[in-house]
Design a protein around this motif. Structure first.
Motif, short mmCIF file in Angstrom:
data_model
loop_
_atom_site.label_atom_id
_atom_site.label_comp_id
_atom_site.label_asym_id
_atom_site.label_seq_id
_atom_site.Cartn_x
_atom_site.Cartn_y
_atom_site.Cartn_z
N LEU A 89 12.95 35.57 -3.70
CA LEU A 89 13.21 36.10 -2.84
C LEU A 89 13.62 37.12 -2.76
O LEU A 89 15.08 38.08 -3.05
CB LEU A 89 15.46 35.88 -3.53
CG LEU A 89 15.39 33.89 -3.99
CD1 LEU A 89 16.86 33.87 -5.55
CD2 LEU A 89 15.52 33.81 -2.37
N GLY A 90 12.66 38.21 -2.02
CA GLY A 90 12.72 39.27 -2.05
C GLY A 90 12.92 40.13 -3.21
O GLY A 90 12.46 41.77 -2.84
N LYS A 91 12.17 40.17 -4.03
CA LYS A 91 12.32 40.86 -5.15
C LYS A 91 10.85 40.18 -5.80
O LYS A 91 10.39 39.42 -5.80
CB LYS A 91 13.57 40.41 -6.28
CG LYS A 91 14.95 41.06 -5.80
CD LYS A 91 15.83 41.18 -7.50
CE LYS A 91 17.54 40.65 -6.77
NZ LYS A 91 18.04 40.32 -7.65
N SER A 92 10.61 41.62 -5.93
CA SER A 92 8.64 41.78 -6.53
C SER A 92 8.57 42.72 -7.61
O SER A 92 9.51 43.08 -8.50
CB SER A 92 7.32 42.84 -6.03
OG SER A 92 7.83 42.53 -3.97
N THR A 93 7.09 41.74 -8.36
CA THR A 93 7.66 41.82 -10.14
C THR A 93 6.25 42.12 -9.64
O THR A 93 5.54 41.34 -9.71
CB THR A 93 8.55 41.06 -11.11
OG1 THR A 93 7.88 41.85 -12.45
CG2 THR A 93 7.69 40.24 -11.24
N ALA A 94 5.51 42.54 -11.43
CA ALA A 94 4.17 42.78 -11.69
C ALA A 94 4.31 42.56 -13.13
O ALA A 94 4.12 44.06 -13.45
CB ALA A 94 3.15 43.96 -10.56
N VAL A 95 3.26 42.37 -13.66
CA VAL A 95 2.88 42.88 -15.67
C VAL A 95 0.74 42.96 -15.75
O VAL A 95 0.59 41.90 -15.01
CB VAL A 95 3.46 41.73 -16.59
CG1 VAL A 95 4.87 41.92 -16.37
CG2 VAL A 95 3.64 40.12 -15.79
N SER A 96 0.62 43.28 -16.08
CA SER A 96 -0.94 42.90 -16.32
C SER A 96 -0.67 43.85 -18.11
O SER A 96 -0.32 44.24 -18.80
CB SER A 96 -1.25 43.88 -15.84
OG SER A 96 -1.10 46.01 -15.89
N GLY A 97 -2.20 43.25 -18.22
CA GLY A 97 -1.90 43.63 -19.94
C GLY A 97 -2.90 42.77 -20.74
O GLY A 97 -3.97 42.09 -19.97
N VAL A 98 -3.31 42.91 -22.16
CA VAL A 98 -4.30 42.01 -22.65
C VAL A 98 -3.42 40.54 -23.58
O VAL A 98 -2.17 41.20 -24.17
CB VAL A 98 -5.14 43.08 -24.34
CG1 VAL A 98 -6.12 41.57 -24.93
CG2 VAL A 98 -5.64 43.34 -23.55
N GLY A 99 -3.90 39.61 -22.83
CA GLY A 99 -2.74 38.14 -23.95
C GLY A 99 -2.85 36.82 -23.28
O GLY A 99 -2.20 36.57 -22.85
N THR A 100 -4.18 36.78 -22.34
CA THR A 100 -3.74 35.18 -21.95
C THR A 100 -5.18 34.66 -22.46
O THR A 100 -6.18 35.18 -23.09
CB THR A 100 -4.45 35.37 -20.79
OG1 THR A 100 -4.39 34.37 -19.93
CG2 THR A 100 -6.01 36.33 -20.11
N TYR A 101 -4.77 33.19 -22.61
CA TYR A 101 -5.68 32.19 -23.76
C TYR A 101 -5.99 31.22 -23.39
O TYR A 101 -4.81 30.67 -22.45
CB TYR A 101 -4.65 32.46 -25.13
CG TYR A 101 -4.18 33.72 -25.83
CD1 TYR A 101 -4.97 34.14 -26.71
CD2 TYR A 101 -3.24 33.88 -25.39
CE1 TYR A 101 -5.10 35.81 -27.38
CE2 TYR A 101 -3.03 35.51 -25.79
CZ TYR A 101 -4.24 36.27 -26.89
OH TYR A 101 -3.54 37.27 -27.40
N GLU A 102 -7.17 30.38 -23.62
CA GLU A 102 -6.87 29.31 -22.78
C GLU A 102 -8.34 28.26 -23.80
O GLU A 102 -8.78 28.65 -24.88
CB GLU A 102 -7.69 29.21 -21.22
CG GLU A 102 -8.22 28.00 -20.79
CD GLU A 102 -8.67 28.29 -19.40
OE1 GLU A 102 -9.54 28.07 -18.91
OE2 GLU A 102 -8.36 29.05 -18.27
#
Length: 186
Positions: free
Chosen positions: A41-54
């Motif tokens: 809806l026209g709003k942007s966000t961005a995040v990054s870092g350590v913490g993805t698991y699979e």
């Protein structure tokens, strides 16, 4: 929708498990970095870092391919914070090597060929449920990675993955992961 997808993944895992020999299947466990950006809806966000698991179940077929059925989770606070999680269903292609160790059977002798480095490319469908937004995104992704042989039981794996998603209210998202982990060979 979520229940149907889980039933489908369970059925595929069962089918794939019966199609391949026990020595050819693999399970990988990986962790790493994420970079996520979304526009809703026209709003942007961005995040990054350590913490993805699979964790994934890998089943070779047709010499150079393997099915991938997995589940991943990203936590914005390494352990804790905001969560995204969901299943993955895909295929990896090994252009220069076999997807599993090759066994050559001769009279009174069996030779097992193990490649020390096995690069691959992958394509997968991913679904993500976001805890704080209480919404689901789904889409396709591409990956490139490498497996490094250690011994008959373990292999090191690295992977770079790019996913694109669509979601509610014409929302779009992009995710990039850099993962490192270990494969358990069975």
């Amino acid at each position: 929708m979520k229940t149907k997808l889980l039933k489908l993944l369970s059925a595929l895992t069962l089918i794939l498990g019966t199609m391949s020999s026990a020595s050819a299947t693999k399970i990988d466990v990986m962790a790493g970095f994420y970079s996520f950006s979304a526009n809703v809806l026209g709003k942007s966000t961005a995040v990054s870092g350590v913490g993805t698991y699979e964790i994934s179940y890998l089943s070779p077929f047709k010499n150079h391919f393997e099915f991938v059925v997995g589940y991943s989770m990203t936590m914005t606070g390494v352990i804790g914070g905001d969560y995204s999680y969901g299943p993955k269903l895909g295929v990896n292609y090994f252009p220069w090597n076999f997807s599993s160790n090759e066994k050559i059977s001769l009279p009174n002798k069996t030779i097992e060929v193990k490649d020390f480095y096995k690069p691959y490319f992958g394509f997968a469908f991913n679904q993500r449920q976001f805890q704080s937004a209480k919404s689901s995104f789904a889409g396709f992704g591409a990956s490139a990675g490498m497996e490094k042989y250690i011994n008959s039981n373990y292999t090191i794996k690295t992977e770079l993955r790019m996913n694109t998603y669509t979601g509610p209210s014409a929302g779009t998202a992009k995710e990039m992961n850099v993962l490192v982990g270990i494969i358990f060979n069975f």
